[in-house]
Design a protein around this motif. Structure first.
Motif, PDB file in Angstrom:
ATOM      1  N   ILE A 148       0.897  -1.241  -0.092  1.00 16.78           N
ATOM      2  CA  ILE A 148       0.077   0.071  -0.014  1.00 16.78           C
ATOM      3  C   ILE A 148       0.762   1.244  -0.184  1.00 16.78           C
ATOM      4  O   ILE A 148       0.579   2.302  -0.697  1.00 16.78           O
ATOM      5  CB  ILE A 148      -1.142   0.003   1.304  1.00 16.78           C
ATOM      6  N   THR A 149       2.025   1.355   0.773  1.00 20.74           N
ATOM      7  CA  THR A 149       2.710   2.301   1.011  1.00 20.74           C
ATOM      8  C   THR A 149       4.199   2.501   0.162  1.00 20.74           C
ATOM      9  O   THR A 149       4.655   3.509   0.054  1.00 20.74           O
ATOM     10  CB  THR A 149       3.141   2.551   2.477  1.00 20.74           C
ATOM     11  N   GLY A 150       4.669   1.195  -0.392  1.00 20.07           N
ATOM     12  CA  GLY A 150       5.888   1.410  -1.082  1.00 20.07           C
ATOM     13  C   GLY A 150       7.005   1.288  -0.155  1.00 20.07           C
ATOM     14  O   GLY A 150       8.043   1.442  -0.410  1.00 20.07           O
ATOM     15  N   SER A 151       6.695   1.188   1.185  1.00 19.10           N
ATOM     16  CA  SER A 151       8.101   1.206   2.176  1.00 19.10           C
ATOM     17  C   SER A 151       7.791  -0.234   2.750  1.00 19.10           C
ATOM     18  O   SER A 151       6.623  -0.695   3.495  1.00 19.10           O
ATOM     19  CB  SER A 151       7.794   2.334   3.270  1.00 19.10           C
ATOM     20  N   ASP A 152       9.138  -0.781   3.135  1.00 21.53           N
ATOM     21  CA  ASP A 152       9.025  -1.970   3.425  1.00 21.53           C
ATOM     22  C   ASP A 152       9.234  -2.094   4.977  1.00 21.53           C
ATOM     23  O   ASP A 152       9.033  -3.217   5.794  1.00 21.53           O
ATOM     24  CB  ASP A 152      10.371  -2.954   3.090  1.00 21.53           C
ATOM     25  N   THR A 153       9.342  -0.924   5.634  1.00 22.01           N
ATOM     26  CA  THR A 153       9.359  -0.680   7.096  1.00 22.01           C
ATOM     27  C   THR A 153       7.937  -0.334   7.754  1.00 22.01           C
ATOM     28  O   THR A 153       7.861  -0.006   8.894  1.00 22.01           O
ATOM     29  CB  THR A 153      10.215   0.197   7.590  1.00 22.01           C
ATOM     30  N   ALA A 154       7.218   0.201   6.950  1.00 17.60           N
ATOM     31  CA  ALA A 154       5.910   0.879   7.019  1.00 17.60           C
ATOM     32  C   ALA A 154       5.063   0.199   8.187  1.00 17.60           C
ATOM     33  O   ALA A 154       4.524   0.669   9.158  1.00 17.60           O
ATOM     34  CB  ALA A 154       5.098   1.424   5.931  1.00 17.60           C
ATOM     35  N   GLY A 155       4.876  -1.110   7.875  1.00 20.35           N
ATOM     36  CA  GLY A 155       4.164  -1.780   8.919  1.00 20.35           C
ATOM     37  C   GLY A 155       4.471  -1.955  10.299  1.00 20.35           C
ATOM     38  O   GLY A 155       3.460  -1.639  11.103  1.00 20.35           O
ATOM     39  N   PHE A 156       5.749  -2.221  10.371  1.00 21.63           N
ATOM     40  CA  PHE A 156       6.164  -2.142  11.845  1.00 21.63           C
ATOM     41  C   PHE A 156       6.055  -0.823  12.392  1.00 21.63           C
ATOM     42  O   PHE A 156       5.695  -0.880  13.496  1.00 21.63           O
ATOM     43  CB  PHE A 156       7.664  -2.408  11.798  1.00 21.63           C
TER      44      PHE A 156
END
Length: 241
Positions: A148-156
């Motif tokens: 959704i965001t394009g960031s692999d750390t966004a979920g954490f």
């Protein structure tokens, strides 16, 4: 020294004068349930969500449209009309001037609201003591965030922020925008299950915003909405907007 302590120290010596403000409204009825609030939209966001409702505020290098001093002047003159100030974005916690701005607004007698996606957990934790209400923009389970965001750390980052909000004791609302371009029915049901399992407030299900969205997003949306993803019978106990 913890991350939060570093953030508090760094922000404490800042002033709000350098705040980059994308938009300012002297009066709004939907930013804080039950309140009439002024809203301050701060420039810049680290994520690239397709359904962003304020794409003009995304660019972190964008110039502000109004100065903080001008906002203070307006807040001073409108104290008899509104009783709260809500800071949003973009992602408001990315700007160092947020905390002093909150303190200056509170000194004028205003309650303080914050709209955040939780992109910066440490910075969020540092401003929460100045906040009376948080609207948290949840996008999915931790595993959905990169898509959704394009960031692999966004979920954490997002879920750590939601945990911090919950543990702080501040009044908060979780908002889940149900977007047909990225969400499926199972994604939504799984997200709600995860929120409730962790003991957080059940989310409010939100229609995607067409007004203000990019032309490309409006084409992708094709007039679809929340009920193109879930049915009226799904999650009947949750509020919807």
């Amino acid at each position: 020294m913890s991350t939060t302590e570093i953030d508090i120290t760094a922000i404490a010596d800042e002033t709000a004068d350098g705040l980059v403000i994308a938009d300012f409204l002297t009066s709004c009825t939907h930013a804080w349930p039950g309140r009439i609030a002024a809203t301050v939209t701060l420039q810049g966001c680290p994520w690239l969500c397709a359904y962003c409702g304020t794409p003009e505020s995304h660019d972190p290098t964008g110039e502000g449209r109004v100065t903080w001093q001008r906002v203070l002047e307006q807040l001073e003159s409108h104290r008899h009309l509104v009783d709260a100030v809500v800071f949003g974005g973009g992602e408001p916690t990315r700007q160092d001037g947020l905390l002093p701005a909150m303190r200056e607004a509170r000194a004028l007698g205003y309650a303080i609201g914050l709209h955040t996606m939780g992109a910066h957990p440490g910075r969020l934790a540092s401003v929460l003591p100045e906040v009376d209400f948080v609207r948290f923009d949840l996008k999915g389970t931790p595993g959905m965030y990169e898509h959704i965001t394009g960031s692999d750390t966004a979920g954490f980052q997002a879920w750590a922020s939601l945990e911090a909000i919950h543990e702080s004791g501040v009044d908060y609302e979780v908002q889940l925008i149900v977007d047909p371009t990225v969400h499926t029915r199972e994604y939504v049901l799984e997200t709600v299950r995860e929120v409730i399992h962790r003991g957080f407030h059940a989310p409010v299900l939100q229609q995607p915003r067409r007004a203000g969205a990019s032309a490309g997003y409006r084409r992708a949306l094709r007039n679809r909405g929340l009920y193109d993803v879930i049915t009226h019978e799904d999650l009947p106990d949750l509020a919807r907007r």
